[in-house]
Design a protein around this motif. Sequence first.
Motif, short mmCIF file in Angstrom:
data_model
loop_
_atom_site.label_atom_id
_atom_site.label_comp_id
_atom_site.label_asym_id
_atom_site.label_seq_id
_atom_site.Cartn_x
_atom_site.Cartn_y
_atom_site.Cartn_z
N LEU A 82 0.83 -1.20 0.00
CA LEU A 82 0.00 0.00 0.00
C LEU A 82 0.87 1.26 0.00
O LEU A 82 0.64 2.18 -0.78
N ARG A 83 1.87 1.29 0.86
CA ARG A 83 2.72 2.48 0.99
C ARG A 83 3.65 2.67 -0.20
O ARG A 83 4.12 3.77 -0.45
N GLN A 84 3.88 1.62 -0.98
CA GLN A 84 4.72 1.73 -2.18
C GLN A 84 3.93 2.13 -3.43
O GLN A 84 4.52 2.50 -4.43
N ASP A 85 2.61 2.06 -3.34
CA ASP A 85 1.74 2.39 -4.46
C ASP A 85 1.37 3.87 -4.36
O ASP A 85 0.67 4.28 -3.43
N LYS A 86 1.84 4.70 -5.30
CA LYS A 86 1.61 6.15 -5.23
C LYS A 86 0.13 6.51 -5.12
O LYS A 86 -0.22 7.47 -4.44
#
Length: 151
Positions: A82-86
């Motif tokens: 989730l945190r890596q998906d802009k």
Amino acid sequence: MTTDSSTYEEVTIFLVDDDDVDVMGVQRALRKLKILNPVVRAHDGLEALELLRNPSTVKRPYIILLDLNMPRMNGFEMLTELRQDKALASSVVFVLTTSKADEDKVEAYQHNVAGYIVKNKVGEDFMGLIEMLDRYWRVVELPAQPTGSKK
């Protein structure tokens, strides 16, 4: 809680939990408190990410209630993705789990969660959790667009 309905923005509650009993507890608390926000459920992290990546399934703004211990993709694996998906990185996530382990709390906050809630502290009917969330989404401004999107 009374609110000027013209300023209230409906917030989707996105439950990511494989435990049917816990999901029913949250839904029951919403009904008791007469909170009519839409509720969407995923059974694990993979299903959750798939639903989040389809904007017609989980409408913004939303708050994610995330269990940690799930099959296929657990909560930490989902948080990493989730945190890596802009487009999803700005998602507001509350961990809702049975784990009291300090290392789990530390890891969750390292993934920028808004809060870490232990299910047995919430109680069987989840009323305290839902009352807190109701106040939270009425006070804070939640992103209505994905990170990097413009209106």
